[in-house]
Design an enzyme around this catalytic site. Structure first.
Site, PDB file in Angstrom:
ATOM      1  N   GLY A   1       3.059  -1.076   4.119  1.00 52.77           N
ATOM      2  CA  GLY A   1       3.163   0.341   3.771  1.00 52.77           C
ATOM      3  C   GLY A   1       4.595   0.703   3.440  1.00 52.77           C
ATOM      4  O   GLY A   1       5.082   0.448   2.336  1.00 52.77           O
ATOM      5  N   GLY A   2       5.281   1.268   4.396  1.00 50.57           N
ATOM      6  CA  GLY A   2       6.638   1.791   4.206  1.00 50.57           C
ATOM      7  C   GLY A   2       7.587   0.858   3.468  1.00 50.57           C
ATOM      8  O   GLY A   2       8.280   1.279   2.536  1.00 50.57           O
TER       9      GLY A   2
ATOM     10  N   GLU B   1      -6.693   4.994   7.627  1.00 51.98           N
ATOM     11  CA  GLU B   1      -6.412   6.398   7.284  1.00 51.98           C
ATOM     12  C   GLU B   1      -7.593   7.028   6.550  1.00 51.98           C
ATOM     13  O   GLU B   1      -7.840   8.223   6.656  1.00 51.98           O
ATOM     14  CB  GLU B   1      -5.120   6.476   6.446  1.00 51.98           C
ATOM     15  CG  GLU B   1      -3.887   6.190   7.305  1.00 51.98           C
ATOM     16  CD  GLU B   1      -2.703   5.634   6.557  1.00 51.98           C
ATOM     17  OE1 GLU B   1      -2.676   5.694   5.305  1.00 51.98           O
ATOM     18  OE2 GLU B   1      -1.793   5.107   7.230  1.00 51.98           O
TER      19      GLU B   1
ATOM     20  N   ASN C   1       0.882  -1.173   0.000  1.00 49.09           N
ATOM     21  CA  ASN C   1       0.000   0.000   0.000  1.00 49.09           C
ATOM     22  C   ASN C   1       0.914   1.216   0.000  1.00 49.09           C
ATOM     23  O   ASN C   1       1.537   1.529   1.001  1.00 49.09           O
ATOM     24  CB  ASN C   1      -0.894  -0.012   1.251  1.00 49.09           C
ATOM     25  CG  ASN C   1      -1.690   1.278   1.388  1.00 49.09           C
ATOM     26  OD1 ASN C   1      -1.759   2.085   0.457  1.00 49.09           O
ATOM     27  ND2 ASN C   1      -2.301   1.480   2.549  1.00 49.09           N
ATOM     28  N   TRP C   2       0.967   1.849  -1.132  1.00 52.92           N
ATOM     29  CA  TRP C   2       1.890   2.987  -1.255  1.00 52.92           C
ATOM     30  C   TRP C   2       1.376   4.254  -0.591  1.00 52.92           C
ATOM     31  O   TRP C   2       2.114   5.215  -0.444  1.00 52.92           O
ATOM     32  CB  TRP C   2       2.169   3.259  -2.749  1.00 52.92           C
ATOM     33  CG  TRP C   2       3.218   2.360  -3.314  1.00 52.92           C
ATOM     34  CD1 TRP C   2       3.802   1.285  -2.700  1.00 52.92           C
ATOM     35  CD2 TRP C   2       3.836   2.471  -4.607  1.00 52.92           C
ATOM     36  NE1 TRP C   2       4.738   0.724  -3.528  1.00 52.92           N
ATOM     37  CE2 TRP C   2       4.780   1.427  -4.698  1.00 52.92           C
ATOM     38  CE3 TRP C   2       3.669   3.346  -5.681  1.00 52.92           C
ATOM     39  CZ2 TRP C   2       5.564   1.240  -5.835  1.00 52.92           C
ATOM     40  CZ3 TRP C   2       4.443   3.149  -6.816  1.00 52.92           C
ATOM     41  CH2 TRP C   2       5.385   2.111  -6.888  1.00 52.92           C
ATOM     42  N   LYS C   3       0.085   4.295  -0.266  1.00 52.87           N
ATOM     43  CA  LYS C   3      -0.515   5.503   0.330  1.00 52.87           C
ATOM     44  C   LYS C   3      -0.275   6.694  -0.609  1.00 52.87           C
ATOM     45  O   LYS C   3      -0.323   6.519  -1.815  1.00 52.87           O
ATOM     46  CB  LYS C   3       0.038   5.719   1.744  1.00 52.87           C
ATOM     47  CG  LYS C   3      -0.059   4.435   2.579  1.00 52.87           C
ATOM     48  CD  LYS C   3       0.229   4.607   4.025  1.00 52.87           C
ATOM     49  CE  LYS C   3       0.047   3.277   4.739  1.00 52.87           C
ATOM     50  NZ  LYS C   3       0.163   3.376   6.180  1.00 52.87           N
TER      51      LYS C   3
ATOM     52  N   GLU D   1      -5.230  -4.583  10.451  1.00 55.28           N
ATOM     53  CA  GLU D   1      -4.191  -3.575  10.671  1.00 55.28           C
ATOM     54  C   GLU D   1      -4.444  -2.822  11.967  1.00 55.28           C
ATOM     55  O   GLU D   1      -5.228  -1.851  11.981  1.00 55.28           O
ATOM     56  CB  GLU D   1      -4.173  -2.576   9.512  1.00 55.28           C
ATOM     57  CG  GLU D   1      -3.890  -3.196   8.169  1.00 55.28           C
ATOM     58  CD  GLU D   1      -3.275  -2.185   7.204  1.00 55.28           C
ATOM     59  OE1 GLU D   1      -2.226  -2.501   6.647  1.00 55.28           O
ATOM     60  OE2 GLU D   1      -3.832  -1.083   7.051  1.00 55.28           O
TER      61      GLU D   1
ATOM     62  N   SER E   1       3.585  -1.968  10.224  1.00 49.71           N
ATOM     63  CA  SER E   1       5.040  -2.073  10.414  1.00 49.71           C
ATOM     64  C   SER E   1       5.590  -3.459  10.083  1.00 49.71           C
ATOM     65  O   SER E   1       6.544  -3.920  10.711  1.00 49.71           O
ATOM     66  CB  SER E   1       5.445  -1.646  11.830  1.00 49.71           C
ATOM     67  OG  SER E   1       5.063  -0.298  12.065  1.00 49.71           O
TER      68      SER E   1
ATOM     69  N   GLY F   1       2.750   2.492  10.651  1.00 51.27           N
ATOM     70  CA  GLY F   1       3.731   3.568  10.491  1.00 51.27           C
ATOM     71  C   GLY F   1       4.454   3.945  11.770  1.00 51.27           C
ATOM     72  O   GLY F   1       5.114   4.975  11.840  1.00 51.27           O
TER      73      GLY F   1
ATOM     74  N   HIS G   1      -9.313   1.460   4.684  1.00 48.55           N
ATOM     75  CA  HIS G   1      -8.066   1.632   5.431  1.00 48.55           C
ATOM     76  C   HIS G   1      -8.318   2.614   6.578  1.00 48.55           C
ATOM     77  O   HIS G   1      -9.107   3.551   6.427  1.00 48.55           O
ATOM     78  CB  HIS G   1      -6.966   2.155   4.498  1.00 48.55           C
ATOM     79  CG  HIS G   1      -5.615   2.093   5.132  1.00 48.55           C
ATOM     80  ND1 HIS G   1      -5.182   3.037   6.027  1.00 48.55           N
ATOM     81  CD2 HIS G   1      -4.614   1.183   5.024  1.00 48.55           C
ATOM     82  CE1 HIS G   1      -3.967   2.704   6.444  1.00 48.55           C
ATOM     83  NE2 HIS G   1      -3.593   1.588   5.850  1.00 48.55           N
TER      84      HIS G   1
HETATM   85  P1  13P Z   1       3.295   0.501   7.491  1.00 47.10           P
HETATM   86  O1  13P Z   1       3.759  -0.822   6.938  1.00 47.10           O
HETATM   87  O2  13P Z   1       4.050   1.663   6.956  1.00 47.10           O
HETATM   88  O3  13P Z   1       3.191   0.466   8.990  1.00 47.10           O
HETATM   89  O4  13P Z   1       1.795   0.707   6.954  1.00 47.10           O
HETATM   90  C1  13P Z   1       0.896  -0.314   7.114  1.00 47.10           C
HETATM   91  C2  13P Z   1      -0.341   0.009   6.358  1.00 47.10           C
HETATM   92  O5  13P Z   1      -1.098   0.881   6.730  1.00 47.10           O
HETATM   93  C3  13P Z   1      -0.604  -0.727   5.124  1.00 47.10           C
HETATM   94  O6  13P Z   1      -1.884  -0.508   4.661  1.00 47.10           O
END
Ligand code: 13P
Length: 258
Positions: free
Chosen positions: A237-238, A101, A13-15, A170, A216, A176, A99
């Site tokens: 994510g990251g 967010e 997930n690149w956000k 999640e 994470s 994050g 998600h």
């Molecule tokens: P991180 O891996 O950066 O913690 O993000 C997780 C996430 O929200 C994936 O959708």
């Protein structure tokens, strides 16, 4: 994971990261170091404007491209929104829905449900997210909260369609933050999700759906999380923004010892 009954899925997930040019660069670098041979399903969910270049660059590969959101309506006066059939036509296979967010921006359980139904109708694979806050975990209401999110998100999804749904657990406190849930904590919730699905659908279908962990997850902790029986992959994510790191997570999922 349990390869006998369900697919392992490693999804990025690149956000709100990377431009179309940076996407092309990433995809070319990723392609050149991607593991060959037997491997799990791999998805990269990218910003809407990056979808065309991602699809084009990964055309000859087994990597599926996805979106990070979808509007539940088929078309109409929804300025700035994107419908499920548009994503399909652009070459998307997956879409992340609900998600945390986006929920923080006002997306409700009813919205999530409508989006899941619209995605399935259009032939997209929804990656439906759920997760508790730290306060909810500390108050001991994680299981109830997650069960509620799953039940409302899946309302109206038929027995035939449920196998197409991917669920991602999640925990909000792990996103994050570098603070990963322990494999035991993550397994407990993922197992609980499967139990909820089993109550709503047949045991066979509950056994067949892939449940991912996100928060994470990285190249260092992926293996032990994926070694849990009800964790069938990751939503990353990251670490999905760096080809070498993302490849290492795929390699962890491909370990024959799992
Ligand atoms: P991180 O891996 O950066 O913690 O993000 C997780 C996430 O929200 C994936 O959708």
């Amino acid at each position: 994971m349990n390869r006998k009954y369900r697919k392992t899925v490693i999804a990025g997930n690149w956000k709100m990261n990377k431009t179309p040019s940076e996407t092309k660069e990433f995809m070319n670098a990723f392609k050149s170091i991607m593991p060959k041979g037997r491997w799990c399903d791999v998805a990269l969910c990218v910003p809407a404007v990056c979808i065309p270049v991602a699809v084009r660059t990964m055309r000859e590969t087994r990597v599926g491209i996805g979106a990070e959101n979808v509007n539940a309506n088929p078309s109409g006066a929804y300025t700035g929104e994107i419908a499920a059939n548009m994503l399909v036509d652009a070459g998307c296979k997956y879409v992340i829905i609900g998600h945390s967010e986006r929920r923080a921006m006002g997306e409700t359980d009813a919205d999530v449900n409508a989006k899941v139904l619209a995605a399935l109708e259009a032939g997209l694979i929804p990656i439906m997210c759920c997760g508790e806050t730290l306060e909810q975990r500390e108050a001991g209401i994680t299981a109830e909260w997650i069960a509620m999110q799953i039940k409302s998100g899946l309302q109206g999804v038929s027995e035939e369609k449920i196998r197409k749904v991917i669920i991602a657990y999640e925990p909000i406190w792990a996103i994050g933050t570098g603070k990963t849930a322990t494999p035991e904590q993550a397994e407990q919730v993922c197992e609980g999700i499967r139990t909820v699905v089993r109550k709503l659908y047949s045991s066979k279908n509950a056994r067949a759906i892939s449940i991912l962990y996100g928060g994470s997850m990285n190249e260092k902790n992926a293996y032990e999380l994926l070694a849990q029986p009800d964790i069938d992959g990751g939503l990353i994510g990251g670490a999905s923004l760096v080809p070498e790191k993302f490849v290492k997570i795929i390699e962890a999922a491909n370990q024959p010892t799992l």
